[in-house]
Design an enzyme around this catalytic site. Sequence first.
Site, PDB file in Angstrom:
ATOM      1  N   TYR A  43       0.849  -1.195   0.000  1.00  0.00           N
ATOM      2  CA  TYR A  43       0.000   0.000   0.000  1.00  0.00           C
ATOM      3  C   TYR A  43       0.890   1.252   0.000  1.00  0.00           C
ATOM      4  CZ  TYR A  43      -3.642   3.331   1.255  1.00  0.00           C
ATOM      5  OH  TYR A  43      -4.496   4.401   1.247  1.00  0.00           O
ATOM      6  N   LYS A 128       6.839   2.402  18.390  1.00  0.00           N
ATOM      7  CA  LYS A 128       5.690   2.727  17.547  1.00  0.00           C
ATOM      8  C   LYS A 128       4.825   1.469  17.475  1.00  0.00           C
ATOM      9  CE  LYS A 128       4.141   5.029  13.394  1.00  0.00           C
ATOM     10  NZ  LYS A 128       3.073   4.099  13.012  1.00  0.00           N
ATOM     11  N   LYS A 312      10.460  11.986  20.170  1.00  0.00           N
ATOM     12  CA  LYS A 312       9.741  13.231  20.435  1.00  0.00           C
ATOM     13  C   LYS A 312      10.665  14.172  21.204  1.00  0.00           C
ATOM     14  CE  LYS A 312       5.394  10.695  20.689  1.00  0.00           C
ATOM     15  NZ  LYS A 312       4.377  10.074  21.554  1.00  0.00           N
ATOM     16  N   LYS A 336      11.085   3.971  11.032  1.00  0.00           N
ATOM     17  CA  LYS A 336      10.606   2.611  10.739  1.00  0.00           C
ATOM     18  C   LYS A 336      11.690   1.541  10.807  1.00  0.00           C
ATOM     19  CE  LYS A 336       6.361   3.057   8.635  1.00  0.00           C
ATOM     20  NZ  LYS A 336       5.318   2.083   8.475  1.00  0.00           N
ATOM     21  N   CYS A 430       7.427 -40.899  -2.094  1.00  0.00           N
ATOM     22  CA  CYS A 430       8.558 -40.011  -1.830  1.00  0.00           C
ATOM     23  C   CYS A 430       9.102 -39.499  -3.161  1.00  0.00           C
ATOM     24  CB  CYS A 430       9.636 -40.775  -1.068  1.00  0.00           C
ATOM     25  SG  CYS A 430      11.186 -39.863  -0.948  1.00  0.00           S
ATOM     26  N   CYS A 433      12.858 -41.197  -3.584  1.00  0.00           N
ATOM     27  CA  CYS A 433      13.132 -42.627  -3.777  1.00  0.00           C
ATOM     28  C   CYS A 433      11.913 -43.410  -4.238  1.00  0.00           C
ATOM     29  CB  CYS A 433      13.689 -43.241  -2.493  1.00  0.00           C
ATOM     30  SG  CYS A 433      12.452 -43.415  -1.193  1.00  0.00           S
TER      31      CYS A 433
HETATM   32  S1  IVH Z   1       2.386  10.155  18.785  1.00  0.00           S
HETATM   33  C1  IVH Z   1       1.504  14.161  17.573  1.00  0.00           C
HETATM   34  N1  IVH Z   1       3.488   7.953  19.675  1.00  0.00           N
HETATM   35  O1  IVH Z   1       1.249   6.115  14.942  1.00  0.00           O
HETATM   36  C2  IVH Z   1       1.921  12.754  17.485  1.00  0.00           C
HETATM   37  N2  IVH Z   1       1.944   7.769  17.871  1.00  0.00           N
HETATM   38  O2  IVH Z   1       0.543   8.816  12.866  1.00  0.00           O
HETATM   39  C3  IVH Z   1       0.773  11.857  17.614  1.00  0.00           C
HETATM   40  N3  IVH Z   1       1.546   5.455  17.144  1.00  0.00           N
HETATM   41  O3  IVH Z   1      -1.856   6.118  14.331  1.00  0.00           O
HETATM   42  C4  IVH Z   1       1.123  10.440  17.634  1.00  0.00           C
HETATM   43  N4  IVH Z   1       2.907   4.494  18.576  1.00  0.00           N
HETATM   44  O4  IVH Z   1      -1.605   5.770  16.855  1.00  0.00           O
HETATM   45  C5  IVH Z   1       2.631   8.487  18.776  1.00  0.00           C
HETATM   46  N5  IVH Z   1       4.544   6.093  20.593  1.00  0.00           N
HETATM   47  C6  IVH Z   1       3.684   6.632  19.713  1.00  0.00           C
HETATM   48  C7  IVH Z   1       2.962   5.839  18.792  1.00  0.00           C
HETATM   49  C8  IVH Z   1       2.101   6.445  17.886  1.00  0.00           C
HETATM   50  C9  IVH Z   1       2.048   4.293  17.592  1.00  0.00           C
HETATM   51  C10 IVH Z   1       0.585   5.566  16.028  1.00  0.00           C
HETATM   52  C11 IVH Z   1      -0.549   6.483  16.290  1.00  0.00           C
HETATM   53  C12 IVH Z   1      -0.947   6.977  14.921  1.00  0.00           C
HETATM   54  C13 IVH Z   1       0.334   6.880  14.177  1.00  0.00           C
HETATM   55  C14 IVH Z   1       0.943   8.273  14.029  1.00  0.00           C
END
Ligand code: IVH
Length: 693
Positions: A43, A128, A312, A336, A430, A433
């Site tokens: 996708y 994530k 962050k 990723k 098989c 054999c």
């Molecule tokens: S922060 C302002 N932290 O990833 C930032 N998102 O597009 C808002 N996700 O579907 C998201 N783990 O549900 C944040 N540790 C994490 C995350 C996380 C997974 C997902 C979130 C959203 C996508 C972000």
Amino acid sequence: MTPDLFAAAPSPAERAAQLRAQLHHHAHRYYTLDDPEIPDAEYDRLFRELHAIETAHPELLTSDSPTQRVGGRVLDAFTPVRHRVPMLSINTETDTEPSGARNFDTRVRRALGLAETDAPVDYVAELKFDGLAMSLRYEGGVLVQAATRGDGEVGEEVTTNVRTIQQVPLRLPADAPPVLEVRGEVYMRRDDFDALNEKQRAKIAAGAKGEKTFVNPRNAAAGAVRQLDSGIAAQRPLSFFAYGLGEITPPEQGGPAFETHFKMLMQLKAWGFPVAEQTALATGADALVAFHQRIGTGRDQLPYDIDGVVYKVNSLVLQRQLGFVTREPRWAVAHKYPAQEQLTTVLAIDVQVGRTGKLTPVAKLAPVFVGGVTVTNATLHNEDEARRKDVRVGDTVIVRRAGDVIPEVVSVLLDKRLGNPEPFSLPRQCPVCGSDAVREEGEVDYRCTGGLFCGAQRKQALLHFAQRRAVEIEGLGDKLVEQMVDAGVVKTLPDLYRLGLTSLLALDRMAEKSAQNILAALEKSKRTTLPRFLFGLGIRHVGEATAKELARHFGQLDGVMDASVEALSEVNDVGPVVAQSIRTFFDQPHNREVVEQLRACGLSWEEGEPAERAPQPLAGKTFVLTGTFPTLSRDQAKDLLEAAGAKVAGSVSKKTDYVVAGAEAGSKLEKAQALGVAVIDEAAMLAMLVSGA
Ligand code: IVH
């Protein structure tokens, strides 16, 4: 669907229209029906292709393009909820290398106007989670509303379903502010997912209509959250992790004033929300890179799926200063990992014959890069499994490769099937054999009944006997065994020891020096030990550990050969199935013959008295060895640990008690640290051998 070789390549406008139609279709399957047909990576590829066309030809951009929409459509059946603070998305760094983290740090520093000489920026590094975003609203400390992200502005009210999630607090401690919206991820653990699919399969087998299995934990979680019948949702085990805030009572009205994202997360934890234990403070780009690598190594040991990590900026003042670009904060990024699922086609289905005659169907695939390596084979396990997935030659399939696990076919894209290929079935003979292949009662596998008459089994049996931890015949590898068996010079194990220089030199590309080396290695292998010899025979269910126990218990080979099933069952770790297998093996005259001939060829070992059980100070403990030790070889360390009752495993998991690390220890050490497993050195291990752990 047959490709027209003479058709002109589509124009950018045509291609963009095609891609939009495809993306709309797949987004509907994914977001609205929770039933995707293609893996995320596919996708993303289509999405990126469209995005690239629209960037190169801005005149082609339409307002209804999937690139202009964030999130999915709201189902009519759920009440729409307008988020008081929008649920943002996050910029994704698809460069899976360390540069991905460094680029983010560079962007942040530039946006903050920092010079190279300024101090590094403090970040919070998180996982994530691969589930679905959720906003939980608490008023007066009580959960009043749970809403999905939807398009970020308007989501769906799923409170009743979310209330069924045990990890979501329904009521908060008294110090929680009057209004609190907690943002986080609803997900399904892998073990819960497997159990759910197991149940689904049972329902389908019992003839239940409208039931299906789920492609992956994320889709199972999304399906559960958006169940209209919350009774069904309650039976789908979901979990939750908090990672952020929506609306909250401001400090001037008595709400908390957080200085940093990390302190905020710790407060959420204190209020009862699950926060992943891996969440860490990281200062500067190097610390982000280290986090990405550390989590990447331990990724497959986590009980749930992640598809990356998130960085962050920690200071909330700096976050405000950085602000947003379109709908994505400049202060956060998702970094990723390589996708673990990809699409490819099945070129053929081969049948492999193992050492014990087991027939395994293996899909030969068009080469595809997945989970960090190029994959060309994927196991289909057995006939039932191949039929259940209905894999056929020519099919487009999703392959998955996670960690060091052998790649497997997850599912077939039925609507991409061309024509009507034959359903797969294992041959009843098989393929090597021609002997009958039979499936014993209660077993899933078909086995070739040819035994050592079967070339495939013979080759595997010879390789098994010659391996380093069995009698060890140095230099006798796949190629040579293949040649020897195919040329008919070696039919049984004793034939190996009857080889002369002439018959070896008759083999293709065999030089005199190599032939001499093989003869010397054969000679050397004759002096062995009883456990190695027993293991080398390749008796079904008799691995190295069992061979050691048998040798220790009986002291002598004849004792093992003549023991009754009852006597065998008295051996430590030998149950009725193993005992019967040993008995059956030595009941075959040709197997006794092989043993006698090997003895006659000069194979020998020290025989002893049946041993008293040595003390086992490390019984029940699992060790993993990594790196180079100062005094012991790895094999010596393994033998010592096993003699003390410990288990020595090949890879680190939560079940590992100790990792013994020597010089230049690699990823196993990192994994141990990621999982919090105790790491010791050789000296500490030697001390444990005496006094226990
Ligand atoms: S922060 C302002 N932290 O990833 C930032 N998102 O597009 C808002 N996700 O579907 C998201 N783990 O549900 C944040 N540790 C994490 C995350 C996380 C997974 C997902 C979130 C959203 C996508 C972000």
